[in-house]
Scaffold this motif. Structure first.
Motif, PDB file in Angstrom:
ATOM      1  N   VAL A  59       0.801  -1.263   0.154  1.00 45.44           N
ATOM      2  CA  VAL A  59       0.043  -0.008  -0.119  1.00 45.44           C
ATOM      3  C   VAL A  59       0.913   1.182   0.077  1.00 45.44           C
ATOM      4  O   VAL A  59       0.462   2.466  -0.630  1.00 45.44           O
ATOM      5  CB  VAL A  59      -1.132   0.103   1.176  1.00 45.44           C
ATOM      6  N   TRP A  60       2.092   1.077   0.573  1.00 41.33           N
ATOM      7  CA  TRP A  60       2.966   2.455   0.653  1.00 41.33           C
ATOM      8  C   TRP A  60       3.198   3.205  -0.543  1.00 41.33           C
ATOM      9  O   TRP A  60       3.106   4.388  -0.614  1.00 41.33           O
ATOM     10  CB  TRP A  60       4.161   1.997   1.617  1.00 41.33           C
ATOM     11  N   PRO A  61       3.721   2.658  -1.657  1.00 38.61           N
ATOM     12  CA  PRO A  61       3.974   3.158  -2.819  1.00 38.61           C
ATOM     13  C   PRO A  61       2.687   3.844  -3.364  1.00 38.61           C
ATOM     14  O   PRO A  61       2.839   5.253  -4.079  1.00 38.61           O
ATOM     15  CB  PRO A  61       4.385   2.098  -3.873  1.00 38.61           C
ATOM     16  N   ALA A  62       1.563   3.511  -3.273  1.00 35.83           N
ATOM     17  CA  ALA A  62       0.404   4.032  -3.905  1.00 35.83           C
ATOM     18  C   ALA A  62      -0.146   5.231  -2.980  1.00 35.83           C
ATOM     19  O   ALA A  62      -0.335   6.185  -3.448  1.00 35.83           O
ATOM     20  CB  ALA A  62      -0.796   2.963  -3.698  1.00 35.83           C
ATOM     21  N   VAL A  63       0.153   5.005  -1.401  1.00 32.52           N
ATOM     22  CA  VAL A  63      -0.266   6.270  -0.770  1.00 32.52           C
ATOM     23  C   VAL A  63       0.612   7.237  -0.762  1.00 32.52           C
ATOM     24  O   VAL A  63       0.497   8.405  -0.938  1.00 32.52           O
ATOM     25  CB  VAL A  63      -0.288   5.562   0.934  1.00 32.52           C
ATOM     26  N   GLY A  64       1.985   6.887  -0.947  1.00 34.73           N
ATOM     27  CA  GLY A  64       2.984   7.914  -0.926  1.00 34.73           C
ATOM     28  C   GLY A  64       2.961   8.683  -2.312  1.00 34.73           C
ATOM     29  O   GLY A  64       3.081   9.785  -2.350  1.00 34.73           O
ATOM     30  N   GLY A  65       2.746   7.701  -3.381  1.00 35.43           N
ATOM     31  CA  GLY A  65       2.567   8.639  -4.645  1.00 35.43           C
ATOM     32  C   GLY A  65       1.583   9.797  -4.551  1.00 35.43           C
ATOM     33  O   GLY A  65       1.558  10.726  -5.360  1.00 35.43           O
ATOM     34  N   PHE A  66       0.462   9.050  -4.297  1.00 36.10           N
ATOM     35  CA  PHE A  66      -0.817   9.915  -4.067  1.00 36.10           C
ATOM     36  C   PHE A  66      -0.635  11.191  -3.141  1.00 36.10           C
ATOM     37  O   PHE A  66      -0.917  12.187  -3.396  1.00 36.10           O
ATOM     38  CB  PHE A  66      -1.770   9.420  -3.802  1.00 36.10           C
TER      39      PHE A  66
END
Length: 206
Positions: A59-66
């Motif tokens: 989940v972290w790449p998705a949350v971090g990018g957004f």
């Protein structure tokens, strides 16, 4: 995961990070309306986040990018300056460029750390001097090119040229980053083409 699969993931990452810039730049260039352009950038970032989650990634790449795009949009909306949409990523990239030489001196090449995350091998590559050397040399290639790209974006930011920053990102940086991934992979493979003495360690053998 093979090195070629890692290369494909790197190319996909480049495309994903460029998507919000694409939405923002196209809409802002066509309409000159900042709120509409920010909405387009956020929509693209949300689509990328959903895609990352659907690909069963963490989940972290998705949350971090957004989150990075949302922060940039907030700064831009508060300041009313379109160039600030590019500021958080520019500062992040500049920090990485400045810190990389120190990390290389300490034998902790950032590309090796990134590859460990992408492949799931963690830090096992540090047990093999050949692989460690490969990542260090590949990282030297990256930091030279990335430093030049960041310097140019900083120049455009100081000149308050938002559309030029977006165009440079899409038309120059994206192709250069893809080419860099190929070149770094070739350099790494060249250095590590001989059997690794540490191949008995799980995740180190090719």
């Amino acid at each position: 995961m093979s090195d070629l699969a890692t290369l494909r993931k790197a190319g996909l990452h480049v495309a994903e990070t460029a998507a919000p810039v694409l939405g923002f730049t196209l809409v802002y260039g066509a309409t000159s309306r900042l709120p509409l352009a920010l909405s387009a950038g956020l929509c693209m970032a949300a689509l990328v986040a959903v895609y990352r989650l659907r690909q069963a990634r963490t989940v972290w790449p998705a949350v971090g990018g957004f989150g990075l795009t949302a922060g940039a949009a907030a700064i831009t909306a508060l300041s009313g300056d379109a160039t600030n949409f590019f500021l958080p990523v520019l500062l992040l990239r500049a920090t990485v460029v400045l810190v990389t030489p120190l990390m290389l001196l300490l034998r902790w090449p950032p590309i090796g750390l990134a590859a460990g995350v992408l492949t799931g091998r963690g830090l096992t590559w540090r047990r093999c001097p050949m692989r460690l050397r490969g990542y260090v040399v590949a990282n030297l290639v990256w930091v030279a090119a990335e430093g030049a790209l960041v310097a140019n974006q900083a120049r455009l930011y100081l000149a308050d040229r938002a559309l030029a920053m977006g165009a440079f990102k899409l038309l120059v940086e994206v192709p250069v980053h893809v080419l860099l991934a190929v070149v770094m992979w070739a350099v790494y493979r060249r250095i590590t083409q001989r059997p690794c003495d540490c191949a008995q360690h799980e995740g180190v053998a090719r």
